[in-house]
Design a protein around this motif. Sequence first.
Motif, PDB file in Angstrom:
ATOM      1  N   VAL A  85       0.723  -1.096  -0.133  1.00  0.00           N
ATOM      2  CA  VAL A  85      -0.012  -0.102  -0.094  1.00  0.00           C
ATOM      3  C   VAL A  85       0.679   1.319  -0.282  1.00  0.00           C
ATOM      4  CG1 VAL A  85      -0.301   0.322   2.852  1.00  0.00           C
ATOM      5  CG2 VAL A  85      -1.917   0.760   0.908  1.00  0.00           C
ATOM      6  N   ASP A  86       1.990   1.056   0.643  1.00  0.00           N
ATOM      7  CA  ASP A  86       2.888   2.293   0.541  1.00  0.00           C
ATOM      8  C   ASP A  86       3.286   2.460  -0.750  1.00  0.00           C
ATOM      9  OD1 ASP A  86       2.716   3.021   3.123  1.00  0.00           O
ATOM     10  OD2 ASP A  86       4.654   1.948   3.732  1.00  0.00           O
ATOM     11  N   GLU A  87       3.635   1.357  -1.731  1.00  0.00           N
ATOM     12  CA  GLU A  87       4.285   1.760  -2.951  1.00  0.00           C
ATOM     13  C   GLU A  87       2.896   2.331  -3.691  1.00  0.00           C
ATOM     14  OE1 GLU A  87       6.133  -1.203  -6.369  1.00  0.00           O
ATOM     15  OE2 GLU A  87       3.830  -1.726  -5.772  1.00  0.00           O
ATOM     16  N   LYS A  88       1.651   2.070  -3.453  1.00  0.00           N
ATOM     17  CA  LYS A  88       0.387   2.321  -4.300  1.00  0.00           C
ATOM     18  C   LYS A  88       0.107   3.941  -3.707  1.00  0.00           C
ATOM     19  CE  LYS A  88      -1.872   0.266  -6.538  1.00  0.00           C
ATOM     20  NZ  LYS A  88      -1.974   0.308  -7.802  1.00  0.00           N
ATOM     21  N   VAL A  89       0.701   4.313  -2.588  1.00  0.00           N
ATOM     22  CA  VAL A  89       0.279   5.513  -2.031  1.00  0.00           C
ATOM     23  C   VAL A  89       1.639   6.425  -2.897  1.00  0.00           C
ATOM     24  CG1 VAL A  89       0.493   7.128  -0.266  1.00  0.00           C
ATOM     25  CG2 VAL A  89      -1.010   5.276   0.126  1.00  0.00           C
ATOM     26  N   ALA A  90       2.516   6.004  -2.989  1.00  0.00           N
ATOM     27  CA  ALA A  90       3.640   6.761  -3.514  1.00  0.00           C
ATOM     28  C   ALA A  90       3.345   6.959  -4.961  1.00  0.00           C
ATOM     29  CB  ALA A  90       5.050   6.025  -3.691  1.00  0.00           C
TER      30      ALA A  90
ATOM     31  N   ILE B  65      -3.421   6.954   3.254  1.00  0.00           N
ATOM     32  CA  ILE B  65      -3.197   8.241   2.988  1.00  0.00           C
ATOM     33  C   ILE B  65      -3.238   9.249   3.968  1.00  0.00           C
ATOM     34  CG2 ILE B  65      -4.388  10.217   1.696  1.00  0.00           C
ATOM     35  CD1 ILE B  65      -4.596   8.248  -0.730  1.00  0.00           C
ATOM     36  N   GLU B  66      -4.365   8.975   4.904  1.00  0.00           N
ATOM     37  CA  GLU B  66      -4.661   9.642   6.137  1.00  0.00           C
ATOM     38  C   GLU B  66      -3.596   9.587   7.079  1.00  0.00           C
ATOM     39  OE1 GLU B  66      -8.354   9.641   9.584  1.00  0.00           O
ATOM     40  OE2 GLU B  66      -8.535   8.374   7.666  1.00  0.00           O
TER      41      GLU B  66
ATOM     42  N   THR C  77     -10.216  10.321  -1.316  1.00  0.00           N
ATOM     43  CA  THR C  77     -10.392   9.053  -1.985  1.00  0.00           C
ATOM     44  C   THR C  77     -11.969   9.058  -2.096  1.00  0.00           C
ATOM     45  OG1 THR C  77     -10.694   7.776   0.051  1.00  0.00           O
ATOM     46  CG2 THR C  77      -8.685   7.806  -0.742  1.00  0.00           C
ATOM     47  N   MET C  78     -12.387   8.449  -3.442  1.00  0.00           N
ATOM     48  CA  MET C  78     -13.753   8.688  -3.721  1.00  0.00           C
ATOM     49  C   MET C  78     -14.161   7.502  -4.399  1.00  0.00           C
ATOM     50  SD  MET C  78     -14.670  12.589  -4.980  1.00  0.00           S
ATOM     51  CE  MET C  78     -16.364  12.061  -4.856  1.00  0.00           C
ATOM     52  N   HIS C  79     -15.232   6.758  -4.088  1.00  0.00           N
ATOM     53  CA  HIS C  79     -15.744   5.552  -4.785  1.00  0.00           C
ATOM     54  C   HIS C  79     -16.357   6.067  -6.238  1.00  0.00           C
ATOM     55  CE1 HIS C  79     -18.220   2.149  -6.172  1.00  0.00           C
ATOM     56  NE2 HIS C  79     -17.669   1.480  -5.400  1.00  0.00           N
ATOM     57  N   ILE C  80     -16.260   5.526  -7.135  1.00  0.00           N
ATOM     58  CA  ILE C  80     -16.605   5.830  -8.544  1.00  0.00           C
ATOM     59  C   ILE C  80     -18.117   6.250  -8.690  1.00  0.00           C
ATOM     60  CG2 ILE C  80     -17.250   3.599  -9.628  1.00  0.00           C
ATOM     61  CD1 ILE C  80     -15.951   4.673 -12.317  1.00  0.00           C
ATOM     62  N   ALA C  81     -19.098   5.371  -7.734  1.00  0.00           N
ATOM     63  CA  ALA C  81     -20.402   5.832  -7.543  1.00  0.00           C
ATOM     64  C   ALA C  81     -20.488   7.313  -7.157  1.00  0.00           C
ATOM     65  CB  ALA C  81     -21.224   4.770  -6.695  1.00  0.00           C
TER      66      ALA C  81
END
Length: 238
Positions: free
Chosen positions: A189-194, A219-220, A228-232
Motif C-alpha cells: 500500500v505504501d507503493e500504491k500511495v507513492a 493516505i490519512e 479518496t472517492m468511490h466511482i459511484a
Amino acid sequence: MNVSLFATCIVDMFQSNVGKSTVELLERLSCTVSFPKGQTCCGQPAYNSGYVKASKDTMKNTIRVFENAEVIVCPSGSCAYMLKEYVHIFKDEPIWQERAQRIADKTYELTQFIVEVLGIENVGAKLSGTATYHPSCHMTRLLKVQQAPMTLLKNVDGLEIIELPLKENCCGFGGTFSVKMGRISEQMVDEKVASVQQTNAHYLIGADGGCLLNIGGRIERQNLEVKTMHIAEVLNSR
C-alpha cells in the motif's frame, strides 16, 4: 429497468454514502431500484480463508435472495465476481449450480451495467479537479471490467484523469491478506500511495470499497491531501 442492489458488507458497514450514491445514480438513469433485505455477505472472506463448507450457507442465502431479480447491480467488482464464482464453487451440487448460474448471468458491477447494459457513457456528472484511478485486481483481472470505469470518468465534466503509475499493482488489501500478511500489505500500500503522489491528483478514485479503505487509510496516516472517492460518488456528483 428493475435493478436489485447488492450493496456489499463494506458499503453497509463503512461506506453507506456509496450505497446512497449508487441508488441515486441508477434512479437518475431511469432504473427502479430495490434493496432485498435478506442479503448478507457474499461469502468471499470466509471462502478465501479456506472455510469453504461454512461459506456455502451464506452463498445459498444470497442465491435465494436474488434469484428472482431481473438484474443485480453491485458497486464492487470483487463482490460481483464472487457471485459469478458460485457456479464453480457449487460444481458438485447440480441443483445449486443451476441456481447459481441464473444469478451469475444477471449480475453486473455498477460501471459495467451502466455502459454495457444501459448503453450510457455520459451520466451528466460534474466534478472539478484532477483524479487518478486505481483499477482493483478482481475487477480488472477476473471480472474483466477494464474500460467501463474509464469511459464514464472521462465524461465527467471538469475532471481531468491522470494515469496512475504502476496501476496494475495490487494495493495490498486482498481481504484477509492484509490481516494475515500485514507487513507485506503495508509495503504494497505504501507503493500504491507513492504512485498516487506522483500524479499530484486531488482525488483517488476506485470501484472497490476494500481497496479504498486500505489506500485511504494509509493516505490519512501520512497526512496527504488526497481525497479518496468511490466511482459511484463521482458519477453521482452534480
